[in-house]
Every structure is written in C-alpha cells, then in structure tokens.
Design a protein around this motif. Structure first.
Motif, PDB file in Angstrom:
ATOM      1  N   ILE A  78     -64.169  -1.524  44.557  1.00  0.00           N
ATOM      2  CA  ILE A  78     -63.956  -1.484  43.110  1.00  0.00           C
ATOM      3  C   ILE A  78     -65.291  -1.459  42.382  1.00  0.00           C
ATOM      4  CG2 ILE A  78     -63.017  -2.743  41.123  1.00  0.00           C
ATOM      5  CD1 ILE A  78     -60.785  -3.716  43.018  1.00  0.00           C
ATOM      6  N   THR A 137     -66.177   1.618  39.845  1.00  0.00           N
ATOM      7  CA  THR A 137     -66.322   1.351  38.420  1.00  0.00           C
ATOM      8  C   THR A 137     -67.758   1.211  37.943  1.00  0.00           C
ATOM      9  OG1 THR A 137     -66.176  -1.041  38.741  1.00  0.00           O
ATOM     10  CG2 THR A 137     -64.103   0.143  38.322  1.00  0.00           C
ATOM     11  N   VAL A 192     -65.965  -7.648  38.314  1.00  0.00           N
ATOM     12  CA  VAL A 192     -64.832  -7.213  39.137  1.00  0.00           C
ATOM     13  C   VAL A 192     -63.896  -8.391  39.400  1.00  0.00           C
ATOM     14  CG1 VAL A 192     -64.141  -6.354  41.408  1.00  0.00           C
ATOM     15  CG2 VAL A 192     -66.001  -5.244  40.167  1.00  0.00           C
ATOM     16  N   TYR A 235     -55.618   2.444  40.296  1.00  0.00           N
ATOM     17  CA  TYR A 235     -55.865   3.772  39.714  1.00  0.00           C
ATOM     18  C   TYR A 235     -54.929   4.062  38.542  1.00  0.00           C
ATOM     19  CZ  TYR A 235     -59.412   5.050  43.077  1.00  0.00           C
ATOM     20  OH  TYR A 235     -60.570   5.096  43.802  1.00  0.00           O
ATOM     21  N   LEU A 266     -56.602   2.244  35.790  1.00  0.00           N
ATOM     22  CA  LEU A 266     -57.875   2.865  35.437  1.00  0.00           C
ATOM     23  C   LEU A 266     -57.696   4.101  34.572  1.00  0.00           C
ATOM     24  CD1 LEU A 266     -60.959   2.773  35.878  1.00  0.00           C
ATOM     25  CD2 LEU A 266     -60.607   4.239  37.874  1.00  0.00           C
ATOM     26  N   TYR A 281     -62.041  -3.655  28.768  1.00  0.00           N
ATOM     27  CA  TYR A 281     -63.060  -3.293  29.748  1.00  0.00           C
ATOM     28  C   TYR A 281     -63.484  -1.861  29.493  1.00  0.00           C
ATOM     29  CZ  TYR A 281     -62.094  -7.448  32.438  1.00  0.00           C
ATOM     30  OH  TYR A 281     -61.954  -8.745  32.831  1.00  0.00           O
ATOM     31  N   LEU A 332     -65.273   1.106  31.265  1.00  0.00           N
ATOM     32  CA  LEU A 332     -65.640   1.483  32.623  1.00  0.00           C
ATOM     33  C   LEU A 332     -66.277   2.868  32.636  1.00  0.00           C
ATOM     34  CD1 LEU A 332     -62.372   0.436  34.445  1.00  0.00           C
ATOM     35  CD2 LEU A 332     -64.439  -0.908  34.166  1.00  0.00           C
ATOM     36  N   VAL A 387     -66.699   5.569  35.352  1.00  0.00           N
ATOM     37  CA  VAL A 387     -66.262   5.895  36.699  1.00  0.00           C
ATOM     38  C   VAL A 387     -67.258   6.879  37.289  1.00  0.00           C
ATOM     39  CG1 VAL A 387     -64.393   6.809  38.103  1.00  0.00           C
ATOM     40  CG2 VAL A 387     -63.879   5.523  36.032  1.00  0.00           C
TER      41      VAL A 387
END
Length: 72
Positions: A14, A18, A25, A51, A54, A64, A66, A68
């Motif tokens: 993870i 991320t 995390v 996922y 996400l 959050y 992120l 990717v």
C-alpha cells in the motif's frame, strides 16, 4: 498446479501504491474505509476493496490525498 491470484495487500504494498508513509498507511487501515485483516501484528487489506476505495471518490469518508504512482 493452479496459480492463485493474490487477494491481500501488505502495508509495504500500500505504501508503494499510494506513496504514503508507514504511519499514514496504518492510519488509513484503521479508518474503516475498506476491509482489513489482522494476522497477529500484521495488517493486510483486501485488494478489491482497497482499489474500489482508491478509485471511487464518493466512498471516501476521510480526506486523504493520494498520489498513485504510475498514474496521471
């Protein structure tokens, strides 16, 4: 012998996906955003739920941000 698809993501995986640090995390794993299993001291996230979380902004409860890796 059949090859089985991996279904769980480790904390390290993870972090790699991320770009988040270990503490963030773990905070994310404890947030209740997706399914997480604990095996002794080791936490693993259900890959499909991770996922789904996400890539689906509507389900996110926390803010959050992120980045990717590998995606624009």
């Amino acid at each position: 012998m059949t090859t089985r698809k991996k279904e769980l993501l480790s904390v390290k995986e993870i972090m790699d996906i991320t770009g988040l640090g270990k503490n963030k995390v773990y905070e994310l794993l404890h947030s209740g955003e997706f399914t997480v299993y604990r095996f002794g001291a080791k936490f693993m996230a259900l890959e499909k739920d991770f996922y789904d979380w996400l890539y689906n902004d509507k389900r996110k409860k926390n803010s959050y941000i992120l980045t990717v890796k590998g995606l624009k």
